[in-house]
Every structure is written in structure tokens, then in C-alpha cells.
Scaffold this active site. Structure first.
Site, PDB file in Angstrom:
ATOM      1  CE  LYS A  84     -12.573  41.070 105.901  1.00 31.35           C
ATOM      2  NZ  LYS A  84     -12.216  40.070 104.901  1.00 31.35           N
ATOM      3  CD  GLU A 144     -16.548  32.919 102.334  1.00 31.42           C
ATOM      4  OE1 GLU A 144     -17.140  34.004 102.275  1.00 31.42           O
ATOM      5  OE2 GLU A 144     -15.806  32.594 103.262  1.00 31.42           O
TER       6      GLU A 144
END
Ligand code: PMP
Length: 289
Positions: free
Chosen positions: A149, A182
Site C-alpha cells: 500500500k 480491483e
């Protein structure tokens, strides 16, 4: 608002970092987005774990122990006297030279911002979101692991711009092989003939914490759950389609690439998971006060 930077609190107008911080110069750093509900931080331990995993993957030494990091998050919320909201936790590589070498950066910086949040209007959770496919692909694992991330969100931002240009609210990102990875800031689930499916993380998605929570909730319903390589066809023909993310929570999708999903409204499985998710967030989490 009081912002935490490296052990001290600053009013937001004075919360500043060096222009030589590689987080700014190169997107060299990592972050977490965390929600708190009803005086409890939801899945804080999972977020701290993911943060330290991201740090390990990019050889970043976080100058706090996990316990100190947990404290910093809770203290920042308490300092701002907040009860429901969102925390942005950032670890930058720190100030260095103009070269890209991270070894010239002396010490990583830790920033915690606690705020309130509403991402989508309430009626989105009944009517559903509109999605479109973006041409910008998720980075391959051998470029920058999508599981990290990181502060490098430019491909997600470009994908979001594309989605909005197509009149959609969120964009579906595919991986280099064209499988569904995603959305620009959320994981994807579908329901087909009573089975719940989500793309494998290896397809190019984050280990979403809401994704994990929803997988646990699906297991409790007794419905079968499968992680698969998913195509756009699977999404077009799904009975139900929904997204999961810390900010968005569990949000239904009504339309994707101009195809109506199911009957165009939140389906029964999505509604059940939205309700189960709501009761879980209101009753669990690390206490703040
Ligand atoms: N994918 C991406 C690219 C994201 O930015 C996010 C939001 N952090 C998610 C998925 C959802 O992850 P989580 O449920 O942990 O917020």
C-alpha cells in the site's frame, strides 16, 4: 485539527514535512486508511500488520514499535476528540538528497491524520454505483507489488480520471493479462447462482482488510466463497456486484460498462453483508477512550 508527526502534535496549518522527503519527491512511502466507529478503531491490528508488511517489502524501517504505532493512532483520534471517522496513517522514507537512493534518507517519518469522513452519499448504498473499465492496468508484481500500500497512486488516479470521463463513479482496473484486479480504491466481489466470488490477490489487488472481513462474513452465511481469476464477462453476467473498502465499506454496484447488474439494485446477498458489516463495525474494535 491536530496532526501527529514523529511524536508531536501540530495544528493542521502547521503540520508540515520537508520538501526533501522522498515521500513527496518520489512517492517513496506507505500508508493505511483506517476507520473508527463508536469509539473503537476497526481492525486496527490488521492495519498495523499490513503497514509493517508494506514497510518490509520496500525495505523501510519504521522508527516505532507496533505498540507505539497503535498508540499514535489512538492518541491522535483522542487528541481530536473524535468518535466516528477515518485515520490516515503515513510512513514516508524521510528527508534525503535529490537522488532516489533511500539510503540517503536518515529516518522515516510517521504522520497520523484523524478526520471525519463520508465517501458516497447515503442513497448510493441503495441505488448502487456505476462502474466502467479503465485502460490503465494495475502494475505487475514484478514492477511494484499491488499488495504494497504505497504512496504511488498515480495509476489509480489516472484510472479514476478515466472512469469519471466515462460517466462512472468508480473504475475497474484489470491486470496485465486482462483479468479483473480491483477498483481504483476498493476490492470487488460478485454473487452468481448463490456463490460469492472475488478475484485472487495474485490477480493484482491489495490484501483489502474489508475484503477479508467480508470473506469472514460470507463464511458465516454458509454461502460458498471462491477466489478466482475473474473476467469482465463474470462481472457483466453477475447476479450481484459489490465493492469493499475501508472508506466505501460495502457498496452495491448497479451498472458496469453500460450493463445493468442483476435487477439494477442492491441484491439480497449484498444487503445482508452490508447489514452484517454494519453490526460488526459498531460492536468490535480497539477502544479509543
Ligand atoms: N484496493 C485499493 C487500491 C485501495 O486503495 C483500497 C483502499 N485502501 C482497497 C483496495 C480496499 O482495502 P481496505 O479494505 O483495506 O481499505
Amino acid at each position: 485539527m491536530q496532526v501527529y508527526i514523529d511524536g508531536d502534535f501540530f495544528p493542521e496549518g502547521e503540520a508540515k514535512i520537508s520538501v526533501f522527503d522522498h515521500g513527496l519527491l518520489y512517492g517513496d512511502g506507505i500508508f493505511e486508511g483506517i476507520r473508527f466507529y463508536n469509539d473503537r478503531v476497526f481492525r486496527l491490528e490488521n492495519h498495523i500488520d499490513r503497514l509493517y508488511d508494506s514497510a518490509k517489502a520496500i525495505l523501510l524501517t519504521i522508527p516505532l514499535t507496533r505498540e507505539e504505532m497503535t498508540r499514535a493512532v489512538i492518541d491522535t483520534i483522542a487528541k481530536n476528540d473524535l468518535h466516528d471517522g477515518y485515520v490516515r496513517l503515513i510512513v514516508t522514507r524521510g528527508a534525503g538528497t535529490l537522488g532516489i537512493s533511500p539510503y540517503r534518507c536518515e529516518k522515516a517519518s510517521v504522520i497520523v491524520i484523524a478526520s471525519t469522513i463520508t465517501l458516497y452519499p447515503a442513497d448510493t448504498y441503495e441505488k448502487g454505483l456505476i462502474l466502467a473499465t479503465c485502460s490503465t492496468r494495475r502494475p505487475r508484481h514484478d514492477t511494484l507489488s499491488p499488495a504494497v500500500k504505497s504512496l504511488n497512486y498515480l495509476s489509480n488516479i489516472m484510472a479514476k480520471v478515466e472512469a469519471m470521463a466515462a460517466g462512472a463513479e468508480e473504475g475497474v482496473m484489470l491486470n496485465a493479462e486482462g483479468y479483473v484486479a480491483e477498483c481504483t480504491g476498493d476490492n470487488i466481489f460478485i454473487v452468481k447462482d448463490g456463490t460469492v466470488f472475488t478475484p485472487t490477490v495474485a490477480s493484482g489487488s491489495l490484501y483489502g482488510i474489508t475484503r477479508q472481513v467480508v470473506m469472514e462474513l460470507v463464511e458465516k452465511t454458509g454461502l460458498p466463497l471462491k477466489e478466482i481469476e475473474m473476467t469482465r464477462y463474470d462481472l457483466y453476467t453477475a447476479d450481484e456486484l459489490f465493492l469493499t473498502g475501508t472508506a466505501a465499506e460495502v457498496v452495491p454496484v448497479s451498472e458496469y460498462d453500460k450493463r445493468k447488474i442483476g435487477d439494477g439494485k442492491a441484491g439480497p446477498v449484498t444487503k445482508r453483508l452490508m447489514a452484517d458489516f454494519r453490526s460488526l463495525v459498531e460492536t468490535t474494535g480497539a477502544p479509543i477512550y
